[in-house]
Design a protein around this motif. Structure first.
Motif, PDB file in Angstrom:
ATOM      1  N   THR A  61       0.836  -1.208   0.000  1.00 45.56           N
ATOM      2  CA  THR A  61       0.000   0.000   0.000  1.00 45.56           C
ATOM      3  C   THR A  61       0.866   1.252   0.000  1.00 45.56           C
ATOM      4  N   SER A  62       1.855   1.279   0.857  1.00 44.91           N
ATOM      5  CA  SER A  62       2.763   2.426   0.944  1.00 44.91           C
ATOM      6  C   SER A  62       3.534   2.624  -0.364  1.00 44.91           C
ATOM      7  N   ALA A  63       4.050   1.543  -0.918  1.00 48.65           N
ATOM      8  CA  ALA A  63       4.800   1.637  -2.176  1.00 48.65           C
ATOM      9  C   ALA A  63       3.909   2.128  -3.309  1.00 48.65           C
ATOM     10  N   SER A  64       2.676   1.680  -3.323  1.00 48.27           N
ATOM     11  CA  SER A  64       1.743   2.099  -4.364  1.00 48.27           C
ATOM     12  C   SER A  64       1.443   3.596  -4.264  1.00 48.27           C
ATOM     13  N   LYS A  65       1.256   4.081  -3.055  1.00 47.47           N
ATOM     14  CA  LYS A  65       0.997   5.515  -2.853  1.00 47.47           C
ATOM     15  C   LYS A  65       2.203   6.345  -3.286  1.00 47.47           C
ATOM     16  N   ARG A  66       3.388   5.915  -2.885  1.00 45.35           N
ATOM     17  CA  ARG A  66       4.599   6.661  -3.266  1.00 45.35           C
ATOM     18  C   ARG A  66       4.822   6.622  -4.771  1.00 45.35           C
ATOM     19  N   TYR A  67       4.506   5.497  -5.389  1.00 43.09           N
ATOM     20  CA  TYR A  67       4.654   5.374  -6.842  1.00 43.09           C
ATOM     21  C   TYR A  67       3.726   6.370  -7.550  1.00 43.09           C
ATOM     22  N   SER A  68       2.479   6.443  -7.113  1.00 39.96           N
ATOM     23  CA  SER A  68       1.519   7.373  -7.724  1.00 39.96           C
ATOM     24  C   SER A  68       1.966   8.822  -7.567  1.00 39.96           C
ATOM     25  N   ARG A  69       2.446   9.164  -6.381  1.00 39.83           N
ATOM     26  CA  ARG A  69       2.922  10.541  -6.150  1.00 39.83           C
ATOM     27  C   ARG A  69       4.140  10.845  -7.022  1.00 39.83           C
ATOM     28  N   THR A  70       5.050   9.901  -7.114  1.00 38.93           N
ATOM     29  CA  THR A  70       6.264  10.107  -7.906  1.00 38.93           C
ATOM     30  C   THR A  70       5.930  10.207  -9.384  1.00 38.93           C
ATOM     31  N   LEU A  71       4.966   9.430  -9.842  1.00 39.60           N
ATOM     32  CA  LEU A  71       4.536   9.516 -11.240  1.00 39.60           C
ATOM     33  C   LEU A  71       3.949  10.894 -11.528  1.00 39.60           C
ATOM     34  N   SER A  72       3.149  11.403 -10.624  1.00 42.65           N
ATOM     35  CA  SER A  72       2.592  12.760 -10.791  1.00 42.65           C
ATOM     36  C   SER A  72       3.703  13.811 -10.792  1.00 42.65           C
ATOM     37  N   GLN A  73       4.678  13.627  -9.926  1.00 37.23           N
ATOM     38  CA  GLN A  73       5.809  14.554  -9.870  1.00 37.23           C
ATOM     39  C   GLN A  73       6.610  14.503 -11.173  1.00 37.23           C
ATOM     40  N   PHE A  74       6.797  13.305 -11.712  1.00 38.29           N
ATOM     41  CA  PHE A  74       7.508  13.172 -12.980  1.00 38.29           C
ATOM     42  C   PHE A  74       6.791  13.932 -14.091  1.00 38.29           C
ATOM     43  N   VAL A  75       5.477  13.783 -14.152  1.00 37.52           N
ATOM     44  CA  VAL A  75       4.698  14.471 -15.193  1.00 37.52           C
ATOM     45  C   VAL A  75       4.889  15.983 -15.078  1.00 37.52           C
ATOM     46  N   SER A  76       4.798  16.509 -13.871  1.00 39.09           N
ATOM     47  CA  SER A  76       4.951  17.957 -13.671  1.00 39.09           C
ATOM     48  C   SER A  76       6.339  18.442 -14.076  1.00 39.09           C
ATOM     49  N   LEU A  77       7.366  17.720 -13.644  1.00 39.63           N
ATOM     50  CA  LEU A  77       8.731  18.139 -13.971  1.00 39.63           C
ATOM     51  C   LEU A  77       9.027  17.990 -15.462  1.00 39.63           C
ATOM     52  N   ALA A  78       8.501  16.945 -16.065  1.00 41.32           N
ATOM     53  CA  ALA A  78       8.720  16.745 -17.501  1.00 41.32           C
ATOM     54  C   ALA A  78       8.054  17.858 -18.301  1.00 41.32           C
ATOM     55  N   GLN A  79       6.840  18.233 -17.909  1.00 36.07           N
ATOM     56  CA  GLN A  79       6.163  19.338 -18.594  1.00 36.07           C
ATOM     57  C   GLN A  79       6.957  20.628 -18.462  1.00 36.07           C
ATOM     58  N   ALA A  80       7.453  20.898 -17.267  1.00 38.75           N
ATOM     59  CA  ALA A  80       8.236  22.118 -17.051  1.00 38.75           C
ATOM     60  C   ALA A  80       9.518  22.094 -17.876  1.00 38.75           C
ATOM     61  N   ALA A  81      10.162  20.928 -17.949  1.00 37.20           N
ATOM     62  CA  ALA A  81      11.397  20.826 -18.724  1.00 37.20           C
ATOM     63  C   ALA A  81      11.132  21.036 -20.210  1.00 37.20           C
ATOM     64  N   LEU A  82      10.022  20.517 -20.701  1.00 36.67           N
ATOM     65  CA  LEU A  82       9.704  20.681 -22.118  1.00 36.67           C
ATOM     66  C   LEU A  82       9.248  22.103 -22.435  1.00 36.67           C
ATOM     67  N   ASP A  83       8.658  22.774 -21.462  1.00 34.08           N
ATOM     68  CA  ASP A  83       8.208  24.158 -21.675  1.00 34.08           C
ATOM     69  C   ASP A  83       9.334  25.167 -21.530  1.00 34.08           C
ATOM     70  N   ASP A  84      10.456  24.770 -20.917  1.00 34.10           N
ATOM     71  CA  ASP A  84      11.572  25.690 -20.681  1.00 34.10           C
ATOM     72  C   ASP A  84      12.171  26.133 -22.011  1.00 34.10           C
ATOM     73  N   ASP A  85      12.073  27.436 -22.263  1.00 42.15           N
ATOM     74  CA  ASP A  85      12.639  27.971 -23.507  1.00 42.15           C
ATOM     75  C   ASP A  85      14.025  28.573 -23.286  1.00 42.15           C
ATOM     76  N   GLY A  86      14.513  28.493 -22.065  1.00 37.51           N
ATOM     77  CA  GLY A  86      15.838  28.996 -21.769  1.00 37.51           C
ATOM     78  C   GLY A  86      15.871  30.457 -21.390  1.00 37.51           C
ATOM     79  N   SER A  87      14.743  31.107 -21.370  1.00 38.06           N
ATOM     80  CA  SER A  87      14.737  32.540 -21.071  1.00 38.06           C
ATOM     81  C   SER A  87      15.013  32.836 -19.608  1.00 38.06           C
ATOM     82  N   LEU A  88      14.804  31.845 -18.732  1.00 34.15           N
ATOM     83  CA  LEU A  88      15.032  32.059 -17.311  1.00 34.15           C
ATOM     84  C   LEU A  88      16.431  31.690 -16.872  1.00 34.15           C
ATOM     85  N   SER A  89      17.166  30.956 -17.697  1.00 34.45           N
ATOM     86  CA  SER A  89      18.498  30.536 -17.269  1.00 34.45           C
ATOM     87  C   SER A  89      19.585  31.313 -17.940  1.00 34.45           C
TER      88      SER A  89
END
Length: 185
Positions: free
Chosen positions: A157-185
């Motif tokens: 149960t614990s592993a399943s919950k952490r997996y779901s949270r990590t998958l959601s975190q991956f989606v958010s970070l991947a979207q941000a990485a793909l949207d990064d146009d380099g203007s902030l760095s």
């Protein structure tokens, strides 16, 4: 001031202005070329990342569909929701796919996306082991202590919950990485 000196100073001022304009133009052209090169580099890196992120998301979601329901059962998992022996090879194949793609994503970067992808791979391995163990414990439930059953259920149960949270975190970070146009760095 006599006319000769004024002519020399005028010519000198004109020369300095011309040199200054040439330097400014050269700097602006170099800066424009650097920006264009950086933009092209980001575009070239974005396309393979997009493909890898999509593949990992697909594999991770397919894996989650097999065991994502475990996160909703804290004490007792209904027997009809446990893995069957015939499901284990397919489950293992999905888990291995998540691991392999996570390594590819980690190499493609950026670092924060890669770290979450590797966490997702680690959790998929942990979840696979606990889900298979829970099924094995069920098969031997008559001889298994209640504590072992509860411990295994809590772990899956614990592993399943952490997996779901990590998958959601991956989606958010991947979207941000793909949207990064380099203007902030």
């Amino acid at each position: 001031m006599d006319a000769g000196l004024a002519a020399v100073l005028g010519a000198l001022a004109g020369s300095v202005a011309t040199i200054g304009a040439a330097l400014a133009t050269g700097w602006a052209q170099r800066e424009g070329a650097r920006i264009a090169a950086r933009s092209e580099h980001r575009r070239e890196r974005r396309e393979p990342r997009h493909s890898l992120y999509r593949e990992l998301l697909g594999a991770a979601t397919a894996f989650e569909k097999m065991v994502g329901h475990y996160e909703f059962f804290d004490i007792e998992v209904p027997e009809d929701l446990l893995l069957r022996d015939e499901d284990i090879p397919d489950f293992l194949q999905k888990q291995v796919a998540v691991e392999k793609l996570a390594v590819e994503v980690a190499l493609a970067g950026p670092k924060n996306v890669g770290e979450v992808a590797l966490s997702l791979a680690k959790l998929s391995d942990e979840l696979f082991k606990y889900a298979v163990a829970l099924s094995a414990v069920l098969a031997e439930r008559q001889e298994t202590e209640q504590r072992t059953w509860q411990f295994t259920t809590q772990k899956v149960t614990s592993a399943s919950k952490r997996y779901s949270r990590t998958l959601s975190q991956f989606v958010s970070l991947a979207q941000a990485a793909l949207d990064d146009d380099g203007s902030l760095s």
